[in-house]
Design a protein around this motif. Sequence first.
Motif, PDB file in Angstrom:
ATOM      1  N   PRO A   1       6.503  -2.877  -0.175  1.00 19.36           N
ATOM      2  CA  PRO A   1       5.816  -3.174  -1.304  1.00 19.36           C
ATOM      3  C   PRO A   1       5.200  -1.893  -2.392  1.00 19.36           C
ATOM      4  O   PRO A   1       5.169  -1.396  -2.537  1.00 19.36           O
ATOM      5  CB  PRO A   1       4.828  -4.366  -1.307  1.00 19.36           C
ATOM      6  N   LEU A   2       4.706  -0.863  -0.637  1.00 18.69           N
ATOM      7  CA  LEU A   2       4.226   0.071  -0.521  1.00 18.69           C
ATOM      8  C   LEU A   2       5.398   1.355  -0.708  1.00 18.69           C
ATOM      9  O   LEU A   2       4.912   2.375  -0.635  1.00 18.69           O
ATOM     10  CB  LEU A   2       2.934   0.304   0.166  1.00 18.69           C
ATOM     11  N   LEU A   3       6.612   1.506  -0.876  1.00 19.50           N
ATOM     12  CA  LEU A   3       7.405   1.807  -0.289  1.00 19.50           C
ATOM     13  C   LEU A   3       7.373   3.570  -1.121  1.00 19.50           C
ATOM     14  O   LEU A   3       7.058   2.453  -2.976  1.00 19.50           O
ATOM     15  CB  LEU A   3       8.706   1.464  -0.120  1.00 19.50           C
ATOM     16  N   PRO A   4       7.178   4.310  -1.703  1.00 16.38           N
ATOM     17  CA  PRO A   4       6.907   5.617  -2.835  1.00 16.38           C
ATOM     18  C   PRO A   4       8.253   5.231  -3.561  1.00 16.38           C
ATOM     19  O   PRO A   4       9.021   5.702  -3.107  1.00 16.38           O
ATOM     20  CB  PRO A   4       6.662   6.761  -2.476  1.00 16.38           C
TER      21      PRO A   4
ATOM     22  N   LYS B   1       5.674   6.171  -6.990  1.00 21.04           N
ATOM     23  CA  LYS B   1       4.747   5.497  -7.851  1.00 21.04           C
ATOM     24  C   LYS B   1       5.285   4.316  -6.013  1.00 21.04           C
ATOM     25  O   LYS B   1       5.894   4.055  -6.559  1.00 21.04           O
ATOM     26  CB  LYS B   1       4.600   4.242  -8.808  1.00 21.04           C
ATOM     27  N   PRO B   2       4.216   3.311  -5.599  1.00 18.23           N
ATOM     28  CA  PRO B   2       4.564   2.320  -5.160  1.00 18.23           C
ATOM     29  C   PRO B   2       5.790   1.947  -5.973  1.00 18.23           C
ATOM     30  O   PRO B   2       5.765   0.977  -6.543  1.00 18.23           O
ATOM     31  CB  PRO B   2       3.439   1.218  -4.342  1.00 18.23           C
ATOM     32  N   LEU B   3       6.589   1.024  -4.728  1.00 18.55           N
ATOM     33  CA  LEU B   3       6.967  -0.183  -5.186  1.00 18.55           C
ATOM     34  C   LEU B   3       7.028  -1.235  -6.676  1.00 18.55           C
ATOM     35  O   LEU B   3       7.165  -1.429  -6.652  1.00 18.55           O
ATOM     36  CB  LEU B   3       8.165  -0.708  -4.110  1.00 18.55           C
ATOM     37  N   ILE B   4       5.192  -1.643  -5.560  1.00 19.78           N
ATOM     38  CA  ILE B   4       5.152  -2.965  -6.033  1.00 19.78           C
ATOM     39  C   ILE B   4       4.545  -2.557  -7.810  1.00 19.78           C
ATOM     40  O   ILE B   4       4.347  -3.567  -8.696  1.00 19.78           O
ATOM     41  CB  ILE B   4       4.068  -3.659  -5.582  1.00 19.78           C
ATOM     42  N   TRP B   5       4.446  -1.060  -8.278  1.00 22.30           N
ATOM     43  CA  TRP B   5       4.001  -0.797  -9.421  1.00 22.30           C
ATOM     44  C   TRP B   5       4.937  -1.577 -10.419  1.00 22.30           C
ATOM     45  O   TRP B   5       4.351  -1.807 -11.738  1.00 22.30           O
ATOM     46  CB  TRP B   5       3.794   0.145  -8.976  1.00 22.30           C
TER      47      TRP B   5
ATOM     48  N   ILE C   1      -0.617 -12.872  -6.874  1.00 25.66           N
ATOM     49  CA  ILE C   1       0.033 -11.201  -5.376  1.00 25.66           C
ATOM     50  C   ILE C   1      -0.271 -12.004  -4.354  1.00 25.66           C
ATOM     51  O   ILE C   1      -0.779 -12.388  -3.660  1.00 25.66           O
ATOM     52  CB  ILE C   1      -0.218 -10.147  -5.665  1.00 25.66           C
ATOM     53  N   ILE C   2       1.597 -12.781  -3.584  1.00 28.04           N
ATOM     54  CA  ILE C   2       1.396 -13.336  -2.468  1.00 28.04           C
ATOM     55  C   ILE C   2       1.963 -12.277  -1.625  1.00 28.04           C
ATOM     56  O   ILE C   2       2.910 -11.616  -1.617  1.00 28.04           O
ATOM     57  CB  ILE C   2       2.301 -14.053  -2.721  1.00 28.04           C
ATOM     58  N   THR C   3       1.102 -11.861  -0.454  1.00 32.79           N
ATOM     59  CA  THR C   3       1.320 -10.830   0.031  1.00 32.79           C
ATOM     60  C   THR C   3       0.631 -10.726   1.982  1.00 32.79           C
ATOM     61  O   THR C   3       0.062 -12.193   1.580  1.00 32.79           O
ATOM     62  CB  THR C   3       0.976  -9.446  -0.218  1.00 32.79           C
ATOM     63  N   THR C   4       0.618  -9.637   2.424  1.00 30.22           N
ATOM     64  CA  THR C   4      -0.147  -9.497   3.811  1.00 30.22           C
ATOM     65  C   THR C   4      -1.453  -8.965   3.862  1.00 30.22           C
ATOM     66  O   THR C   4      -1.124  -8.036   2.506  1.00 30.22           O
ATOM     67  CB  THR C   4       0.974  -9.557   4.691  1.00 30.22           C
TER      68      THR C   4
ATOM     69  N   VAL D   1      -0.916  -5.417   3.235  1.00 27.37           N
ATOM     70  CA  VAL D   1      -1.222  -4.787   2.231  1.00 27.37           C
ATOM     71  C   VAL D   1      -2.132  -5.232   1.513  1.00 27.37           C
ATOM     72  O   VAL D   1      -2.075  -3.801   0.732  1.00 27.37           O
ATOM     73  CB  VAL D   1       0.322  -5.688   1.436  1.00 27.37           C
ATOM     74  N   GLN D   2      -2.704  -6.316   1.564  1.00 27.63           N
ATOM     75  CA  GLN D   2      -3.995  -6.072   0.826  1.00 27.63           C
ATOM     76  C   GLN D   2      -4.825  -4.945   0.573  1.00 27.63           C
ATOM     77  O   GLN D   2      -5.490  -4.642  -0.753  1.00 27.63           O
ATOM     78  CB  GLN D   2      -5.039  -7.353   1.203  1.00 27.63           C
ATOM     79  N   LYS D   3      -5.215  -4.615   1.915  1.00 25.72           N
ATOM     80  CA  LYS D   3      -5.771  -3.696   2.336  1.00 25.72           C
ATOM     81  C   LYS D   3      -5.375  -2.159   1.776  1.00 25.72           C
ATOM     82  O   LYS D   3      -6.622  -1.389   1.102  1.00 25.72           O
ATOM     83  CB  LYS D   3      -6.245  -3.397   3.851  1.00 25.72           C
ATOM     84  N   MET D   4      -4.175  -2.277   1.123  1.00 28.14           N
ATOM     85  CA  MET D   4      -3.689  -1.254   0.432  1.00 28.14           C
ATOM     86  C   MET D   4      -3.825  -1.415  -1.361  1.00 28.14           C
ATOM     87  O   MET D   4      -3.199  -0.342  -2.115  1.00 28.14           O
ATOM     88  CB  MET D   4      -2.375  -0.434   1.405  1.00 28.14           C
TER      89      MET D   4
END
Length: 449
Positions: free
Chosen positions: A26-29, A33-37, A53-56, A59-62
């Motif tokens: 989800p955070l790949l640029p 911009k991060p993919l999740i954006w 948002i269902i995640t781990t 990922v939540q920390k970021m």
Amino acid sequence: MELQAVLMAAGGGSRMMELTYNTHKPLLPVGNKPLIWYPLNLLERVGFEEVIIITTKDVQKMLTPDRLKLDGKMKLDVVCIQLEGEMGTADALRHVQQKIKTDVLVLSCDLITDVALHEVVDLFRAHNASMAMLMSKLHEFTETVPGQKGKKKAGEQRDFVGVDATGQRLLFMANEADLEDGLTIRKSIMCKHPSMRIRTGLLDAHLYCLKRCVVDFLVENKNISSIRGELIPYLVRKQFSKSVNLPNNKDEVEMSQKMEGQTNLEILGSCKDEELLRLTQERSCWNDHHGDMSEAYHGGKVRCYVHIMEDGVCYRVNTLAAYIEANRMVSAPKLIEDPPIHPSAVISECTQVGADSIIGASCQISDKTSIKRSTVGASSTVREKVKITNSILMNGVTVEEGCNIQGSVICSNAVIGRNADIKYCLVGSSQRIEPDGECLTQAVSCNLF
């Protein structure tokens, strides 16, 4: 709220491990911009005020406001799950069932699209459907994929999608891998929809509108693990099953055996239409079979629809090839309104940056450098006399003087030594290419390759 949005962002990106080994999918640029954006921005643009948002936990920390770069008007309800065993998307949706109060819009974090979302939702509303989904034409990626010298990309199994004469009622769906005995269409479908059209070359965008009772159905039937692989095909088949009889189709018999009993098989039939809507359907000729005297929708309680995008942007960034293509097209004004060159970037007057390139925040671009059809991530440094063409540089990359980079992906914090010649390569995170090094169609990473 008429629909609640649920964003799936827990997948590990197993089909693009070259990129996701050190960076969560989800955070790949993509376009800095991060993919999740991109799915979040889609929801924000059409007026959603909250998204689950269902995640781990990692990922939540970021998922910080600075990283997401949203306007801040939409509330993010982040639910963390443990990736134990083979937890699928249906399992994840089941996990948040108590938060679901209305019908839901479920979408994947790897979707980049400029679809007019109301076209999918209106289809769902107009027919009081059990499910409506988004599809688009399948993209053929012709560019060379970095790091895959001598590898021929295996073609994906095709989906066979049956639609009615309007092209919107979803009547049949099967994957090529499941058709051992050829393509067989049930008689009950052809009797009700004799003009069915079979389409191939379509991409499932993993964007679904689902009735609340479908989520309840998942709670009762825990053996369904995947939305795309199990739930959607089941719903499509269920449209033409007689609720009073046991299933007689081989696939449905196998699915039935997975369920907890015949009562649960008919739970979808309990999604009864509201009385006013039922009367409207009885007295109206506007349904999926104009001009005959049959009941509206042939009396079916389960109804599935599809909106097929014939034009526009619709990518699922789930492979390396798709990731590269997505970076090349996100500069379209509909997707990113930010200036292509970040105001904090320092670029020499003697540098050429093409209009089709994106330069991130706090970049340093030195003299006599040429950047064309490329993305340069935040806090990257590019020295003198460098030529970058058709490439992606992630955050914190350093490119020393005299380098030539073509058709490549350089992951975060990598260092490219002076005068290096890099063509169609994938350089992993924090890797270093020695001065005067030459790489041609290679993958450089001590972790994977």
